[in-house]
Design a protein around this motif. Sequence first.
Motif, mmCIF file in Angstrom:
data_model
loop_
_atom_site.group_PDB
_atom_site.id
_atom_site.type_symbol
_atom_site.label_atom_id
_atom_site.label_comp_id
_atom_site.label_asym_id
_atom_site.label_seq_id
_atom_site.Cartn_x
_atom_site.Cartn_y
_atom_site.Cartn_z
ATOM 1 N N GLN A 1 51.892 16.826 20.112
ATOM 2 C CA GLN A 1 50.689 15.994 20.076
ATOM 3 C C GLN A 1 50.734 15.064 18.884
ATOM 4 N N ILE A 2 50.157 13.855 19.048
ATOM 5 C CA ILE A 2 50.050 12.908 17.940
ATOM 6 C C ILE A 2 48.590 12.491 17.766
ATOM 7 N N LYS A 3 48.271 11.994 16.596
ATOM 8 C CA LYS A 3 46.911 11.543 16.309
ATOM 9 C C LYS A 3 46.573 10.308 17.132
ATOM 10 N N GLY A 4 45.359 10.266 17.649
ATOM 11 C CA GLY A 4 44.937 9.137 18.462
ATOM 12 C C GLY A 4 44.990 7.817 17.721
ATOM 13 N N GLU A 5 44.641 7.833 16.427
ATOM 14 C CA GLU A 5 44.625 6.590 15.661
ATOM 15 C C GLU A 5 46.018 6.098 15.296
ATOM 16 N N ALA A 6 47.036 6.954 15.516
ATOM 17 C CA ALA A 6 48.410 6.578 15.154
ATOM 18 C C ALA A 6 49.243 6.188 16.371
ATOM 19 N N VAL A 7 48.631 6.077 17.534
ATOM 20 C CA VAL A 7 49.377 5.815 18.766
ATOM 21 C C VAL A 7 50.177 4.517 18.686
ATOM 22 N N GLU A 8 49.544 3.434 18.227
ATOM 23 C CA GLU A 8 50.236 2.146 18.175
ATOM 24 C C GLU A 8 51.410 2.178 17.205
ATOM 25 N N LYS A 9 51.250 2.865 16.078
ATOM 26 C CA LYS A 9 52.359 2.987 15.119
ATOM 27 C C LYS A 9 53.529 3.752 15.732
ATOM 28 N N VAL A 10 53.219 4.816 16.453
ATOM 29 C CA VAL A 10 54.267 5.619 17.091
ATOM 30 C C VAL A 10 55.002 4.794 18.142
ATOM 31 N N LYS A 11 54.273 4.019 18.918
ATOM 32 C CA LYS A 11 54.897 3.174 19.939
ATOM 33 C C LYS A 11 55.840 2.156 19.302
ATOM 34 N N ARG A 12 55.403 1.561 18.183
ATOM 35 C CA ARG A 12 56.251 0.567 17.515
ATOM 36 C C ARG A 12 57.505 1.201 16.933
ATOM 37 N N GLN A 13 57.350 2.374 16.320
ATOM 38 C CA GLN A 13 58.517 3.034 15.737
ATOM 39 C C GLN A 13 59.496 3.487 16.814
ATOM 40 N N ALA A 14 58.976 3.907 17.955
ATOM 41 C CA ALA A 14 59.850 4.309 19.058
ATOM 42 C C ALA A 14 60.683 3.130 19.555
ATOM 43 N N ILE A 15 60.093 1.943 19.580
ATOM 44 C CA ILE A 15 60.841 0.742 19.961
ATOM 45 C C ILE A 15 61.938 0.452 18.954
ATOM 46 N N GLU A 16 61.627 0.619 17.663
ATOM 47 C CA GLU A 16 62.629 0.406 16.620
ATOM 48 C C GLU A 16 63.816 1.354 16.802
ATOM 49 N N LEU A 17 63.542 2.565 17.279
ATOM 50 C CA LEU A 17 64.595 3.562 17.488
ATOM 51 C C LEU A 17 65.270 3.402 18.845
ATOM 52 N N ASP A 18 64.903 2.349 19.583
ATOM 53 C CA ASP A 18 65.434 2.081 20.925
ATOM 54 C C ASP A 18 65.066 3.197 21.896
ATOM 55 N N TYR A 19 63.893 3.780 21.693
ATOM 56 C CA TYR A 19 63.333 4.773 22.610
ATOM 57 C C TYR A 19 61.952 4.307 23.060
ATOM 58 N N PRO A 20 61.863 3.181 23.772
ATOM 59 C CA PRO A 20 60.530 2.712 24.194
ATOM 60 C C PRO A 20 59.827 3.767 25.034
ATOM 61 N N LEU A 21 58.573 4.047 24.692
ATOM 62 C CA LEU A 21 57.832 5.119 25.348
ATOM 63 C C LEU A 21 57.154 4.616 26.628
ATOM 64 N N MET A 22 57.473 5.250 27.745
ATOM 65 C CA MET A 22 56.710 5.008 28.960
ATOM 66 C C MET A 22 55.341 5.637 28.784
ATOM 67 N N GLU A 23 54.309 4.968 29.256
ATOM 68 C CA GLU A 23 52.946 5.465 29.080
ATOM 69 C C GLU A 23 52.404 5.995 30.407
ATOM 70 N N GLU A 24 51.881 7.216 30.376
ATOM 71 C CA GLU A 24 51.349 7.852 31.573
ATOM 72 C C GLU A 24 50.010 8.517 31.282
ATOM 73 N N TYR A 25 49.254 8.649 32.334
ATOM 74 C CA TYR A 25 47.974 9.346 32.264
ATOM 75 C C TYR A 25 48.040 10.503 33.251
ATOM 76 N N ASP A 26 47.891 11.720 32.776
ATOM 77 C CA ASP A 26 48.011 12.913 33.617
ATOM 78 C C ASP A 26 46.698 13.139 34.363
ATOM 79 N N PHE A 27 46.469 12.282 35.361
ATOM 80 C CA PHE A 27 45.182 12.321 36.060
ATOM 81 C C PHE A 27 45.035 13.565 36.931
ATOM 82 N N ARG A 28 46.165 14.127 37.388
ATOM 83 C CA ARG A 28 46.067 15.284 38.284
ATOM 84 C C ARG A 28 45.430 16.488 37.593
ATOM 85 N N ASN A 29 45.683 16.623 36.294
ATOM 86 C CA ASN A 29 45.178 17.784 35.561
ATOM 87 C C ASN A 29 43.961 17.452 34.696
ATOM 88 N N ASP A 30 43.374 16.287 34.931
ATOM 89 C CA ASP A 30 42.214 15.875 34.142
ATOM 90 C C ASP A 30 40.958 16.550 34.692
#
Length: 284
Positions: free
Chosen positions: A232-261
């Motif tokens: 788990q990551i902090k909600g306020e740090a999501v954009e920072k994590v996404k940017r760092q993942a791009i820098e590491l050449d691991y762009p994060l696919m974004e999903e919403y687990d609606f089935r278990n919501d």
Amino acid sequence: MSSEFDEYAHAKKLVARASQRKKDLGSVENPDGTHPTVEADFSSLPLKADHLQRPCWTCPDGTIYLEAFHDLYVQAYDFLVAIAEPVARPEFVHHYKLTPYSLYAAVATNIDTERIIMVLEKLSKNKLPHQIIKFIRDCTEKYGKAKLVLKHNKFYVESESPQVLRELLRDQVIAQARVKEDSANVEEHGFSVQVKAEEMKENLQLLEDEESEDEDDDQQTNKKAATVVSFQIKGEAVEKVKRQAIELDYPLMEEYDFRNDQINPNVHQFDLKPHTRIRRYQER
């Protein structure tokens, strides 16, 4: 304004990488070693002995031609639409193009690298060029290997491989964004273990041999449910994590687990018109 600029800058970096890979694929030689002038000539590509049973030509520059009159046209069409971009579809021969973005979309629908190569090899009249294999691996090696998933209003970085998560956590920004969880279902590296959600199974079953269908059914019956690991990551740090993942050449696919919501209410079902036909990719 700064946040919007950062998003644009990192998106631009992804586009630049994709453009370079596409450029590298386009700068190929003809089979005889000469460089193409206007149009590449791939007529000397060696055909397989059973090429008449296969519906596609796969060229070293990423161009794919599909015989629209072939017995395997329907199966090949479904697969090519999932991994390539259509260029022209006249009556008898259809023209497709492999691009970084079409391969990203394929990974997003759970078609992995080896499956793309294996099925394309099966469809192709000629042996799959080494440039194509390298291009597919380069475009799909890391894309989709990690996801940013919203579950129960919390954000998780998820992957099938603990090694991928460990590599991401070596980055200080991502490591500082991690939330330590008190969970009983934790593996040896401290990551939460969950059952993987399977999607787009039709894409994974394309052109399976009829003889192996019964075996596959038996294997799937006895096979354990696939699992993924996450942190788990902090909600306020999501954009920072996404940017760092791009820098590491691991762009994060974004999903919403609606089935278990179980928190947000479900949207009421829509009544479709009688003549409406949903395409396979719309069933996700």
